[in-house]
Design a protein around this motif. Sequence first.
Motif, PDB file in Angstrom:
ATOM      1  N   MET A   1       0.832  -1.203   0.000  1.00 16.15           N
ATOM      2  CA  MET A   1       0.000   0.000   0.000  1.00 16.15           C
ATOM      3  C   MET A   1       0.871   1.259   0.000  1.00 16.15           C
ATOM      4  SD  MET A   1      -3.085  -0.994   2.629  1.00 16.15           S
ATOM      5  CE  MET A   1      -4.589  -1.739   1.988  1.00 16.15           C
ATOM      6  N   PRO A   2       0.339   2.381  -0.508  1.00 18.50           N
ATOM      7  CA  PRO A   2       1.121   3.626  -0.589  1.00 18.50           C
ATOM      8  C   PRO A   2       1.660   4.109   0.756  1.00 18.50           C
ATOM      9  CG  PRO A   2      -0.898   3.811  -1.880  1.00 18.50           C
ATOM     10  CD  PRO A   2      -0.990   2.526  -1.122  1.00 18.50           C
ATOM     11  N   TYR A   3       0.979   3.758   1.861  1.00 21.93           N
ATOM     12  CA  TYR A   3       1.439   4.197   3.178  1.00 21.93           C
ATOM     13  C   TYR A   3       2.889   3.805   3.459  1.00 21.93           C
ATOM     14  CZ  TYR A   3      -3.662   3.675   3.910  1.00 21.93           C
ATOM     15  OH  TYR A   3      -5.029   3.699   3.798  1.00 21.93           O
ATOM     16  N   PHE A   4       3.311   2.702   2.847  1.00 20.53           N
ATOM     17  CA  PHE A   4       4.594   2.108   3.201  1.00 20.53           C
ATOM     18  C   PHE A   4       5.709   2.431   2.204  1.00 20.53           C
ATOM     19  CE2 PHE A   4       1.070  -0.580   4.711  1.00 20.53           C
ATOM     20  CZ  PHE A   4       1.245  -0.386   6.080  1.00 20.53           C
ATOM     21  N   HIS A   5       5.477   3.447   1.366  1.00 26.65           N
ATOM     22  CA  HIS A   5       6.477   3.843   0.375  1.00 26.65           C
ATOM     23  C   HIS A   5       6.826   5.319   0.555  1.00 26.65           C
ATOM     24  CE1 HIS A   5       6.019   0.029  -1.762  1.00 26.65           C
ATOM     25  NE2 HIS A   5       4.709   0.182  -1.614  1.00 26.65           N
TER      26      HIS A   5
ATOM     27  N   GLY B   1      -5.727   2.108  17.092  1.00 30.47           N
ATOM     28  CA  GLY B   1      -5.285   2.708  15.837  1.00 30.47           C
ATOM     29  C   GLY B   1      -4.051   2.007  15.305  1.00 30.47           C
ATOM     30  N   ILE B   2      -3.684   2.342  14.073  1.00 30.88           N
ATOM     31  CA  ILE B   2      -2.542   1.703  13.411  1.00 30.88           C
ATOM     32  C   ILE B   2      -1.596   2.771  12.882  1.00 30.88           C
ATOM     33  CG2 ILE B   2      -1.790   0.138  11.574  1.00 30.88           C
ATOM     34  CD1 ILE B   2      -4.634  -1.035  11.602  1.00 30.88           C
ATOM     35  N   PHE B   3      -0.310   2.642  13.195  1.00 31.94           N
ATOM     36  CA  PHE B   3       0.727   3.483  12.615  1.00 31.94           C
ATOM     37  C   PHE B   3       1.372   2.726  11.459  1.00 31.94           C
ATOM     38  CE2 PHE B   3       0.433   5.440  16.812  1.00 31.94           C
ATOM     39  CZ  PHE B   3       0.454   6.794  16.485  1.00 31.94           C
ATOM     40  N   CYS B   4       1.438   3.375  10.306  1.00 26.08           N
ATOM     41  CA  CYS B   4       2.041   2.784   9.116  1.00 26.08           C
ATOM     42  C   CYS B   4       3.333   3.541   8.816  1.00 26.08           C
ATOM     43  CB  CYS B   4       1.086   2.882   7.926  1.00 26.08           C
ATOM     44  SG  CYS B   4      -0.541   2.145   8.220  1.00 26.08           S
ATOM     45  N   LEU B   5       4.462   2.853   8.854  1.00 27.29           N
ATOM     46  CA  LEU B   5       5.761   3.498   8.689  1.00 27.29           C
ATOM     47  C   LEU B   5       6.485   2.958   7.460  1.00 27.29           C
ATOM     48  CD1 LEU B   5       5.188   3.166  11.962  1.00 27.29           C
ATOM     49  CD2 LEU B   5       7.487   4.106  12.118  1.00 27.29           C
ATOM     50  N   PRO B   6       6.923   3.831   6.565  1.00 24.57           N
ATOM     51  CA  PRO B   6       7.791   3.397   5.470  1.00 24.57           C
ATOM     52  C   PRO B   6       9.190   3.143   6.017  1.00 24.57           C
ATOM     53  CG  PRO B   6       7.461   5.751   5.365  1.00 24.57           C
ATOM     54  CD  PRO B   6       6.606   5.254   6.496  1.00 24.57           C
ATOM     55  N   PRO B   7      10.091   2.541   5.235  1.00 30.60           N
ATOM     56  CA  PRO B   7      11.455   2.316   5.723  1.00 30.60           C
ATOM     57  C   PRO B   7      12.096   3.614   6.221  1.00 30.60           C
ATOM     58  CG  PRO B   7      11.116   1.166   3.658  1.00 30.60           C
ATOM     59  CD  PRO B   7       9.900   2.014   3.870  1.00 30.60           C
ATOM     60  N   SER B   8      12.780   3.550   7.347  1.00 29.07           N
ATOM     61  CA  SER B   8      13.456   4.678   8.001  1.00 29.07           C
ATOM     62  C   SER B   8      12.491   5.657   8.661  1.00 29.07           C
ATOM     63  CB  SER B   8      14.366   5.438   7.024  1.00 29.07           C
ATOM     64  OG  SER B   8      15.364   4.574   6.507  1.00 29.07           O
ATOM     65  N   GLY B   9      11.203   5.374   8.650  1.00 28.27           N
ATOM     66  CA  GLY B   9      10.246   6.220   9.357  1.00 28.27           C
ATOM     67  C   GLY B   9      10.500   6.157  10.855  1.00 28.27           C
ATOM     68  N   VAL B  10      10.353   7.299  11.525  1.00 29.59           N
ATOM     69  CA  VAL B  10      10.644   7.374  12.963  1.00 29.59           C
ATOM     70  C   VAL B  10       9.497   8.055  13.701  1.00 29.59           C
ATOM     71  CG1 VAL B  10      12.179   8.313  14.740  1.00 29.59           C
ATOM     72  CG2 VAL B  10      13.136   7.477  12.586  1.00 29.59           C
ATOM     73  N   ILE B  11       9.062   7.431  14.785  1.00 30.38           N
ATOM     74  CA  ILE B  11       8.199   8.103  15.758  1.00 30.38           C
ATOM     75  C   ILE B  11       9.102   8.446  16.931  1.00 30.38           C
ATOM     76  CG2 ILE B  11       6.184   7.928  17.260  1.00 30.38           C
ATOM     77  CD1 ILE B  11       5.021   5.880  15.365  1.00 30.38           C
ATOM     78  N   PRO B  12       9.420   9.739  17.121  1.00 32.45           N
ATOM     79  CA  PRO B  12      10.418  10.124  18.127  1.00 32.45           C
ATOM     80  C   PRO B  12      10.031   9.689  19.538  1.00 32.45           C
ATOM     81  CG  PRO B  12       9.904  11.962  16.657  1.00 32.45           C
ATOM     82  CD  PRO B  12       8.882  10.905  16.398  1.00 32.45           C
ATOM     83  N   LEU B  13      11.010   9.730  20.403  1.00 34.46           N
ATOM     84  CA  LEU B  13      10.839   9.337  21.801  1.00 34.46           C
ATOM     85  C   LEU B  13       9.724  10.156  22.456  1.00 34.46           C
ATOM     86  CD1 LEU B  13      11.919   7.708  24.214  1.00 34.46           C
ATOM     87  CD2 LEU B  13      13.588   9.550  24.591  1.00 34.46           C
ATOM     88  N   HIS B  14       8.733   9.456  23.021  1.00 31.28           N
ATOM     89  CA  HIS B  14       7.576  10.114  23.626  1.00 31.28           C
ATOM     90  C   HIS B  14       7.051   9.276  24.776  1.00 31.28           C
ATOM     91  CE1 HIS B  14       5.977   7.225  20.727  1.00 31.28           C
ATOM     92  NE2 HIS B  14       4.867   7.207  21.447  1.00 31.28           N
ATOM     93  N   ASN B  15       6.170   9.874  25.579  1.00 32.62           N
ATOM     94  CA  ASN B  15       5.663   9.193  26.771  1.00 32.62           C
ATOM     95  C   ASN B  15       4.197   8.803  26.622  1.00 32.62           C
ATOM     96  OD1 ASN B  15       4.383  11.652  26.961  1.00 32.62           O
ATOM     97  ND2 ASN B  15       4.824  11.950  29.135  1.00 32.62           N
ATOM     98  N   HIS B  16       3.694   8.108  27.659  1.00 34.95           N
ATOM     99  CA  HIS B  16       2.287   7.679  27.727  1.00 34.95           C
ATOM    100  C   HIS B  16       1.820   7.872  29.168  1.00 34.95           C
ATOM    101  CE1 HIS B  16       4.356   5.483  24.525  1.00 34.95           C
ATOM    102  NE2 HIS B  16       3.232   5.588  23.850  1.00 34.95           N
ATOM    103  N   PRO B  17       1.546   9.109  29.564  1.00 36.59           N
ATOM    104  CA  PRO B  17       1.266   9.418  30.974  1.00 36.59           C
ATOM    105  C   PRO B  17       0.024   8.716  31.523  1.00 36.59           C
ATOM    106  CG  PRO B  17       0.704  11.277  29.567  1.00 36.59           C
ATOM    107  CD  PRO B  17       1.406  10.294  28.699  1.00 36.59           C
ATOM    108  N   GLY B  18       0.219   7.934  32.583  1.00 41.24           N
ATOM    109  CA  GLY B  18      -0.896   7.261  33.246  1.00 41.24           C
ATOM    110  C   GLY B  18      -1.602   6.227  32.390  1.00 41.24           C
ATOM    111  N   MET B  19      -0.924   5.709  31.359  1.00 34.46           N
ATOM    112  CA  MET B  19      -1.591   4.839  30.390  1.00 34.46           C
ATOM    113  C   MET B  19      -0.975   3.440  30.359  1.00 34.46           C
ATOM    114  SD  MET B  19      -1.445   7.924  27.640  1.00 34.46           S
ATOM    115  CE  MET B  19      -2.019   7.086  26.174  1.00 34.46           C
ATOM    116  N   THR B  20      -1.815   2.466  30.032  1.00 34.50           N
ATOM    117  CA  THR B  20      -1.377   1.110  29.726  1.00 34.50           C
ATOM    118  C   THR B  20      -1.479   0.945  28.211  1.00 34.50           C
ATOM    119  OG1 THR B  20      -2.171   0.263  31.853  1.00 34.50           O
ATOM    120  CG2 THR B  20      -1.800  -1.346  30.102  1.00 34.50           C
ATOM    121  N   VAL B  21      -0.397   0.511  27.586  1.00 35.72           N
ATOM    122  CA  VAL B  21      -0.344   0.468  26.126  1.00 35.72           C
ATOM    123  C   VAL B  21       0.101  -0.912  25.651  1.00 35.72           C
ATOM    124  CG1 VAL B  21       0.668   1.493  24.046  1.00 35.72           C
ATOM    125  CG2 VAL B  21       0.234   2.923  26.062  1.00 35.72           C
ATOM    126  N   LEU B  22      -0.634  -1.455  24.680  1.00 36.56           N
ATOM    127  CA  LEU B  22      -0.240  -2.708  24.037  1.00 36.56           C
ATOM    128  C   LEU B  22      -0.011  -2.423  22.555  1.00 36.56           C
ATOM    129  CD1 LEU B  22      -2.489  -3.539  26.408  1.00 36.56           C
ATOM    130  CD2 LEU B  22      -1.918  -5.824  25.558  1.00 36.56           C
TER     131      LEU B  22
END
Length: 284
Positions: free
Chosen positions: A90-94, A118-139
């Motif tokens: 899919m175009p998301y990954f290019h 939700g879904i994050f779609c990352l192409p090669p070398s895509g980066v989601i910078p360092l971030h937090n999740h205050p008071g949250m449980t995340v899978l």
Amino acid sequence: MGIERTLADRKGRDFCELPKETITNSSKSKKNRRRHKKAPVPPVQTLFETCKDVFVSAAPAVVPPPQDIQNLQSVLDKIKPEDVGLKPDMPYFHTNGSQRRPRITYLHIYECEKFSIGIFCLPPSGVIPLHNHPGMTVLSKILFGTMHIKSYDWVVDFPPETPTTFKPPENGGSEMRLAKVKVDADFIAPCNPSILYPADGGNMHCFTAVTACAVLDVLGPPYSDPDGRHCTYYHNYPFSIFEEGLSIPEEERCAYEWLQERDDKLEDLEVVGKMYNGPKIVEG
């Protein structure tokens, strides 16, 4: 010895002696049952229903019971890219040459005050910078591809007199706080869903796409600026920039880094929202 045979013969006679209309109606009834067989529940619907149960009492810093987390993890583990309408081509990954940085796509599936999917779609070398999740449980579940994950927890178990924060020089910006590296590795799908908690498990993390990849995220409760659960981004610095008063053995120092809140415009991040086109969630 002859009882079974006699019983079988009797059953056969009884069936044969049934009126023809009765046999026909019985046959029709079986066909109707086959015709009205329920369609299988889409995996994303099962995920939604499980989240409703697991996060029914969701509140900041409240972690669901271990058995509930395990159930949710098991449901996530079974979800495949095709279950949410995704394919690697899919175009998301290019990327294309006109982009200064790989653009990340977010597909919103569901959100309420208790949880979000939700879904994050990352192409090669895509980066989601360092971030937090205050008071949250995340899978998080990597649906396909290879991703490097680096995560941290704040250091809170040092003796009270040990300085775990420091203010850099005047031009250094905001205060720095000591964090311990929880994970720093590549993950290749299929792999187990990761779990982070409000105070441990790697509450602050950074995603870097080694190859094109997709990550399915469940957050409980979700981010909420009015409730003080906003996403904060960080710079990370080596432990060696400030060691005064910290008696950490030399061989362990690589496991610690200093984190500083970012106040820039995150020019290294571009996220666009797109329509989720997989199986729809039915609220009931």
